[in-house]
Design an enzyme around this catalytic site. Structure first.
Site, PDB file in Angstrom:
ATOM      1  N   LEU A  31      -0.948   4.378  12.468  1.00 29.99           N
ATOM      2  CA  LEU A  31      -2.048   3.374  11.305  1.00 29.99           C
ATOM      3  C   LEU A  31      -1.272   2.898  10.154  1.00 29.99           C
ATOM      4  CD1 LEU A  31      -4.918   6.097  11.776  1.00 29.99           C
ATOM      5  CD2 LEU A  31      -4.666   3.842  12.959  1.00 29.99           C
ATOM      6  N   GLY A  32      -0.374   3.490   9.638  1.00 34.01           N
ATOM      7  CA  GLY A  32       0.180   3.225   8.311  1.00 34.01           C
ATOM      8  C   GLY A  32       1.657   4.252   8.250  1.00 34.01           C
ATOM      9  N   GLY A  66       4.482   4.641   5.014  1.00 34.34           N
ATOM     10  CA  GLY A  66       5.262   4.771   3.668  1.00 34.34           C
ATOM     11  C   GLY A  66       6.585   5.246   3.786  1.00 34.34           C
ATOM     12  N   THR A  67       7.262   5.482   2.285  1.00 35.91           N
ATOM     13  CA  THR A  67       8.307   6.140   2.008  1.00 35.91           C
ATOM     14  C   THR A  67       8.588   7.572   2.668  1.00 35.91           C
ATOM     15  OG1 THR A  67       8.629   4.600   0.144  1.00 35.91           O
ATOM     16  CG2 THR A  67      10.304   6.390   0.462  1.00 35.91           C
ATOM     17  N   PHE A  68       7.447   8.156   2.301  1.00 34.09           N
ATOM     18  CA  PHE A  68       7.476   9.781   2.439  1.00 34.09           C
ATOM     19  C   PHE A  68       6.620  10.263   3.787  1.00 34.09           C
ATOM     20  CE2 PHE A  68       8.593   9.287  -1.874  1.00 34.09           C
ATOM     21  CZ  PHE A  68       9.487  10.088  -2.049  1.00 34.09           C
ATOM     22  N   ALA A  69       5.825   9.210   4.157  1.00 31.36           N
ATOM     23  CA  ALA A  69       4.872   9.404   5.223  1.00 31.36           C
ATOM     24  C   ALA A  69       4.482   8.505   6.211  1.00 31.36           C
ATOM     25  CB  ALA A  69       3.615  10.546   4.680  1.00 31.36           C
ATOM     26  N   LYS A  70       4.041   9.041   7.576  1.00 34.85           N
ATOM     27  CA  LYS A  70       3.376   8.068   8.285  1.00 34.85           C
ATOM     28  C   LYS A  70       2.198   8.725   9.047  1.00 34.85           C
ATOM     29  CE  LYS A  70       6.306   7.071  11.719  1.00 34.85           C
ATOM     30  NZ  LYS A  70       7.215   6.884  12.893  1.00 34.85           N
ATOM     31  N   LYS A 118      -1.497  12.846   8.980  1.00 34.64           N
ATOM     32  CA  LYS A 118      -0.329  12.145   8.101  1.00 34.64           C
ATOM     33  C   LYS A 118       0.723  12.992   8.348  1.00 34.64           C
ATOM     34  CE  LYS A 118       0.250  10.452   3.453  1.00 34.64           C
ATOM     35  NZ  LYS A 118      -0.524   9.871   2.436  1.00 34.64           N
ATOM     36  N   ASP A 142      -3.375   4.150  -6.656  1.00 33.16           N
ATOM     37  CA  ASP A 142      -3.065   3.096  -5.810  1.00 33.16           C
ATOM     38  C   ASP A 142      -4.128   2.651  -4.942  1.00 33.16           C
ATOM     39  OD1 ASP A 142      -1.668   1.282  -4.553  1.00 33.16           O
ATOM     40  OD2 ASP A 142      -0.640   2.450  -2.870  1.00 33.16           O
ATOM     41  N   ASN A 162      -7.508   1.118   1.217  1.00 31.66           N
ATOM     42  CA  ASN A 162      -7.932   2.378   1.089  1.00 31.66           C
ATOM     43  C   ASN A 162      -9.103   2.521   1.010  1.00 31.66           C
ATOM     44  OD1 ASN A 162      -5.041   3.304   1.052  1.00 31.66           O
ATOM     45  ND2 ASN A 162      -4.684   2.994  -1.204  1.00 31.66           N
TER      46      ASN A 162
END
Length: 454
Positions: A22-23, A25-29, A45, A139, A144
């Site tokens: 679904l999304g 980022g640098t530290f998580a999926k 997450k 953010d 979001n």
């Protein structure tokens, strides 16, 4: 017919079967998942333990997760439980089905004042609740803000959107993050900022967009955009009432010291019209699972193993119910969203070509456009070779078989800038004109004409 959650190739974590991404980022999926015991859909997450430890985030992550687990607010995504494997941390979250709030604007251009106020009240309720518990979003942006099946706002990623950030001894946050169009001027200046004041600025930008249908600060040149933000260089359109104009100007005050506070917003005359404070019960929540995943023993029931079953290489079949459930409010028109400046991070097109041909053509077109392509049966991971505004654009693509002679191609932004994803999608569908039978713009135009819209 295969269920939508089985689109992952059979990967499971504990009692959850993982689905599409679904999304990212640098530290998580974040992945879609289904609880195999209850059938409930959730979002999971997934954080990399090595990165968490490398960036010395373990202590802060534990505090953030503990606080988020205690949150029981009707306008904030629920956190159900936390699990861990040897290499990953899994945070199980509520999955909402109503789509993004801003898809409503994409179809209506802008909202009427009473409707925008209702959503803004819910947003402020959520932000105020979390700020009182020391949690800052950092953010807040369109993607979001989600809607549940009843059209109620659910703010996602609260407290988990910018984990590397720390409050220093001066009591301020010091990491610049967020989407440039929505971020407060003091965040861009990177001299320290009050998380509550910065979140409220983003809420002000969101309110403006709900009412106007476009952004208050926008420019293709990033430095010019920043100058507009620093000066709060914007003007309200003529259809704004005097009450909301005054409120927005108080929120979008470039000086955080004189900017209106959330407490003052709640007492504002425009805001208070029809306002109903949220009602909810404080639940008795256990934090045992949070403590367990950070312990060294590894013998907890919250420690899980990620398993993958091998499945035959074929596109996932999608039945009519699953197809309808992907649209909002059972409105099939929203399956093929109209692309506007308020672009969603996910879009689709239909094709009458065979799945093998579609995947090959997308692979060729993406390579020509400068994307690194990784293929896994009927799924592609595309990553831009050049970095954009928010790093490298990454897109997950999957093909679903809706009927023997009809496929649906879903493209989902997993990294990078949403507006760059919009440009990529337009370029891709243009180069796939022989493959894309019906894209978002065409389907929307046909529906609008059929309904007699102006």
């Amino acid at each position: 017919m295969a269920s939508r959650s089985s689109a992952s190739g059979g990967k499971t974590v504990g009692r959850y079967e993982l689905g599409r991404t679904l999304g990212q980022g640098t530290f998580a999926k974040v992945k879609f998942a289904k609880n195999t015991e209850t059938g409930e859909n959730v979002a999971i997450k997934i954080l990399d333990k090595e990165k968490v430890l490398k960036h010395k985030m373990a202590g802060q992550l534990k505090r953030e997760i503990s606080t988020m687990k205690l949150i029981r607010h009707p306008n904030v995504i629920r956190m159900y439980e936390v699990m861990a494997s040897k290499t990953k941390i899994y945070i199980v979250l509520e999955f909402v089905t109503g789509g993004e709030l801003f898809s409503k604007i994409a179809s209506k251009v802008r909202l009427k004042e009473d409707e925008a106020r209702k959503y803004f009240q819910q947003l402020i309720n959520a932000v105020d609740y979390c700020h009182r518990r020391g949690i800052f979003h950092r953010d807040l942006k369109p993607e979001n803000l989600l809607l549940d099946a009843n059209g109620v706002i659910k703010v996602s990623d609260f407290g988990l959107s910018a984990l590397p950030q720390q409050v220093r001894e001066d009591g301020l946050l010091h990491t610049t993050c967020g989407t440039p169009n929505y971020v407060a001027p003091e965040v861009i200046k990177n001299k320290g900022y009050d998380g509550a004041k910065a979140d409220l600025w983003s809420c002000g930008v969101i309110l403006f967009v709900l009412l106007a249908g476009y952004l208050p600060f926008e420019d293709s040149n990033l430095m010019t955009l920043y100058k507009k933000v620093f000066k709060a260089d914007f003007s309200c359109p003529p259809w704004f009432s005097s009450g909301v104009k005054k409120l927005i100007k108080r929120i979008l005050d470039p000086n955080p010291l004189t900017r209106i506070t959330i407490a003052e917003v709640i007492e504002n005359e425009w805001f208070k019209k029809g306002y109903r404070p949220p009602t909810f019960e404080e639940a008795d929540v256990s934090l045992d699972d949070v403590d367990a995943i950070f312990s060294e023993s590894g013998d907890s029931q919250n420690f899980v193993v990620e398993r993958k079953e091998e499945r035959p290489a074929m596109p996932v079949a999608m039945n009519a119910f699953e197809l309808i459930s992907k649209s909002q409010g059972l409105n099939l028109r929203s399956l093929f969203e109209k692309q506007t400046g308020l672009v969603r991070r996910e879009t689709r097109f239909a094709s009458k070509c065979p799945a093998n041909e579609i995947i090959s053509k997308i692979e060729e077109a993406a390579a020509r456009m400068g994307f690194d392509v990784k293929k896994n049966n009927y799924k592609l991971k595309l990553q831009g070779e050049k970095a954009g505004l928010k790093g490298h654009l990454a897109v997950a693509t999957e093909i679903f078989e809706m009927a023997p002679s009809l496929c649906m191609v879903e493209l989902h932004k997993t990294g990078g800038d949403t507006f760059e994803f919009h440009v990529f999608y337009k370029n891709l569908t243009t180069s796939l004109k022989d493959v894309a039978w019906k894209t978002g713009d065409e389907a929307q135009a046909e529906s609008s004409a059929g309904e007699g819209d102006p």
